[in-house]
Design a protein around this motif. Structure first.
Motif, PDB file in Angstrom:
ATOM      1  N   GLU A 199       0.882  -0.954   0.039  1.00  0.00           N
ATOM      2  CA  GLU A 199      -0.173  -0.103   0.086  1.00  0.00           C
ATOM      3  C   GLU A 199       0.799   1.333   0.012  1.00  0.00           C
ATOM      4  OE1 GLU A 199      -3.918  -1.787   2.162  1.00  0.00           O
ATOM      5  OE2 GLU A 199      -2.485  -0.793   3.271  1.00  0.00           O
ATOM      6  N   SER A 200       2.032   1.293   0.728  1.00  0.00           N
ATOM      7  CA  SER A 200       2.814   2.316   0.744  1.00  0.00           C
ATOM      8  C   SER A 200       3.293   2.604  -0.659  1.00  0.00           C
ATOM      9  CB  SER A 200       4.123   2.275   1.644  1.00  0.00           C
ATOM     10  OG  SER A 200       3.523   2.215   2.891  1.00  0.00           O
ATOM     11  N   ILE A 201       3.775   1.339  -1.288  1.00  0.00           N
ATOM     12  CA  ILE A 201       4.370   1.555  -2.697  1.00  0.00           C
ATOM     13  C   ILE A 201       3.401   2.412  -3.448  1.00  0.00           C
ATOM     14  CG2 ILE A 201       5.093   0.115  -4.561  1.00  0.00           C
ATOM     15  CD1 ILE A 201       6.177  -1.923  -2.544  1.00  0.00           C
ATOM     16  N   MET A 202       2.000   1.764  -3.655  1.00  0.00           N
ATOM     17  CA  MET A 202       1.003   2.277  -4.585  1.00  0.00           C
ATOM     18  C   MET A 202       1.078   4.042  -4.226  1.00  0.00           C
ATOM     19  SD  MET A 202      -2.834   1.228  -4.418  1.00  0.00           S
ATOM     20  CE  MET A 202      -3.209   2.015  -2.569  1.00  0.00           C
TER      21      MET A 202
ATOM     22  N   TYR B 174       1.423   2.064 -13.725  1.00  0.00           N
ATOM     23  CA  TYR B 174       0.184   2.742 -13.734  1.00  0.00           C
ATOM     24  C   TYR B 174      -1.024   2.014 -14.213  1.00  0.00           C
ATOM     25  CZ  TYR B 174      -3.024   6.555 -15.055  1.00  0.00           C
ATOM     26  OH  TYR B 174      -4.107   7.570 -15.213  1.00  0.00           O
ATOM     27  N   PRO B 175      -2.221   2.097 -13.798  1.00  0.00           N
ATOM     28  CA  PRO B 175      -2.796   3.079 -12.935  1.00  0.00           C
ATOM     29  C   PRO B 175      -2.573   3.020 -11.426  1.00  0.00           C
ATOM     30  CG  PRO B 175      -4.490   1.669 -13.915  1.00  0.00           C
ATOM     31  CD  PRO B 175      -3.191   0.977 -14.317  1.00  0.00           C
ATOM     32  N   TYR B 176      -1.659   1.989 -11.150  1.00  0.00           N
ATOM     33  CA  TYR B 176      -1.408   1.946  -9.592  1.00  0.00           C
ATOM     34  C   TYR B 176      -2.659   1.506  -8.706  1.00  0.00           C
ATOM     35  CZ  TYR B 176       2.674   4.913 -11.279  1.00  0.00           C
ATOM     36  OH  TYR B 176       3.627   5.458 -11.950  1.00  0.00           O
ATOM     37  N   ASP B 177      -3.415   0.436  -8.805  1.00  0.00           N
ATOM     38  CA  ASP B 177      -4.026  -0.022  -7.965  1.00  0.00           C
ATOM     39  C   ASP B 177      -3.212  -1.286  -7.323  1.00  0.00           C
ATOM     40  OD1 ASP B 177      -4.763  -2.543  -8.970  1.00  0.00           O
ATOM     41  OD2 ASP B 177      -6.128  -1.454 -10.413  1.00  0.00           O
ATOM     42  N   LEU B 178      -3.774  -1.864  -6.377  1.00  0.00           N
ATOM     43  CA  LEU B 178      -3.053  -2.869  -5.467  1.00  0.00           C
ATOM     44  C   LEU B 178      -2.566  -4.344  -6.544  1.00  0.00           C
ATOM     45  CD1 LEU B 178      -4.281  -2.991  -2.141  1.00  0.00           C
ATOM     46  CD2 LEU B 178      -2.017  -2.270  -2.638  1.00  0.00           C
ATOM     47  N   SER B 179      -3.178  -4.515  -7.610  1.00  0.00           N
ATOM     48  CA  SER B 179      -2.700  -5.471  -8.601  1.00  0.00           C
ATOM     49  C   SER B 179      -1.812  -5.011  -9.766  1.00  0.00           C
ATOM     50  CB  SER B 179      -4.088  -6.051  -9.086  1.00  0.00           C
ATOM     51  OG  SER B 179      -4.733  -5.023  -9.750  1.00  0.00           O
ATOM     52  N   CYS B 180      -1.676  -3.732  -9.655  1.00  0.00           N
ATOM     53  CA  CYS B 180      -0.429  -3.439 -10.623  1.00  0.00           C
ATOM     54  C   CYS B 180       0.957  -3.418 -10.363  1.00  0.00           C
ATOM     55  CB  CYS B 180      -0.936  -1.785 -11.035  1.00  0.00           C
ATOM     56  SG  CYS B 180      -2.611  -1.563 -11.628  1.00  0.00           S
ATOM     57  N   TYR B 181       1.617  -4.690 -10.324  1.00  0.00           N
ATOM     58  CA  TYR B 181       2.867  -4.788 -10.011  1.00  0.00           C
ATOM     59  C   TYR B 181       3.286  -6.314 -10.590  1.00  0.00           C
ATOM     60  CZ  TYR B 181       1.159  -7.879  -6.086  1.00  0.00           C
ATOM     61  OH  TYR B 181       0.784  -8.854  -5.460  1.00  0.00           O
ATOM     62  N   LYS B 182       4.442  -6.387 -10.883  1.00  0.00           N
ATOM     63  CA  LYS B 182       5.419  -7.584 -11.415  1.00  0.00           C
ATOM     64  C   LYS B 182       6.429  -7.596 -10.645  1.00  0.00           C
ATOM     65  CE  LYS B 182       3.077  -8.072 -15.894  1.00  0.00           C
ATOM     66  NZ  LYS B 182       3.264  -7.844 -17.255  1.00  0.00           N
ATOM     67  N   VAL B 183       6.943  -8.652 -10.311  1.00  0.00           N
ATOM     68  CA  VAL B 183       8.042  -8.878  -9.400  1.00  0.00           C
ATOM     69  C   VAL B 183       9.002  -9.837 -10.252  1.00  0.00           C
ATOM     70  CG1 VAL B 183       8.801  -9.911  -7.162  1.00  0.00           C
ATOM     71  CG2 VAL B 183       6.314  -9.159  -7.620  1.00  0.00           C
TER      72      VAL B 183
END
Ligand code: ZN
Length: 132
Positions: free
Chosen positions: A23-26, A110-119
């Motif tokens: 959430e902080s990253i978001m 973007y659009p930066y919701d909690l599912s918008c990431y890749k690792v």
């Protein structure tokens, strides 16, 4: 053979990240938009429990530069995180070379919701992570 497969499954560890860290990253990604945001990930093996934003980070629209020498000596850096305002979650060539030596790397896009990431691991290969 079955025993071998079982053993292999047990040994395979999955990284976890605290939900408040994600959430902080978001929030930071949104705050810096349309610029890129970058920080170090801190924690222990297979557990990300904090982020550390480097004070001298210069955020440009195309790339974020972080100066590792400014990180506190006590910080247990295990990886990196940065945002992609473009909405593309794939690492650039520069990203992949930056990932070397870091166990885990997150691209938040973007659009930066909690599912918008890749690792990605240190080789730039996509891996999965559990949010706890
Ligand atoms: Zn990038």
């Amino acid at each position: 053979m079955i025993d071998f497969l079982k053993k292999k499954k047990v040994l395979k560890k999955t990284w976890t990240i605290k939900k408040r860290v994600l959430e902080s990253i978001m929030e930071f990604s949104k705050h810096y938009y349309p610029r890129e945001f970058a920080a170090f990930l801190a924690g222990a093996s297979f557990v990300i429990d904090d982020i550390y934003i480097i004070p001298a980070t210069k955020n440009y629209s195309r790339a974020a530069f972080i100066k590792p020498n400014l990180a506190p000596m006590t910080l247990k850096v295990i990886g990196s995180v940065h945002s992609h305002p473009s909405g593309n979650g794939s690492p650039s060539y520069a990203d992949v070379s930056f990932f070397r030596g870091k166990q885990i790397n997150i691209i938040f896009y973007y659009p930066y919701d909690l599912s918008c990431y890749k690792v990605y691991n240190k080789k730039g290969e996509a891996i999965t992570i559990d949010v706890v």
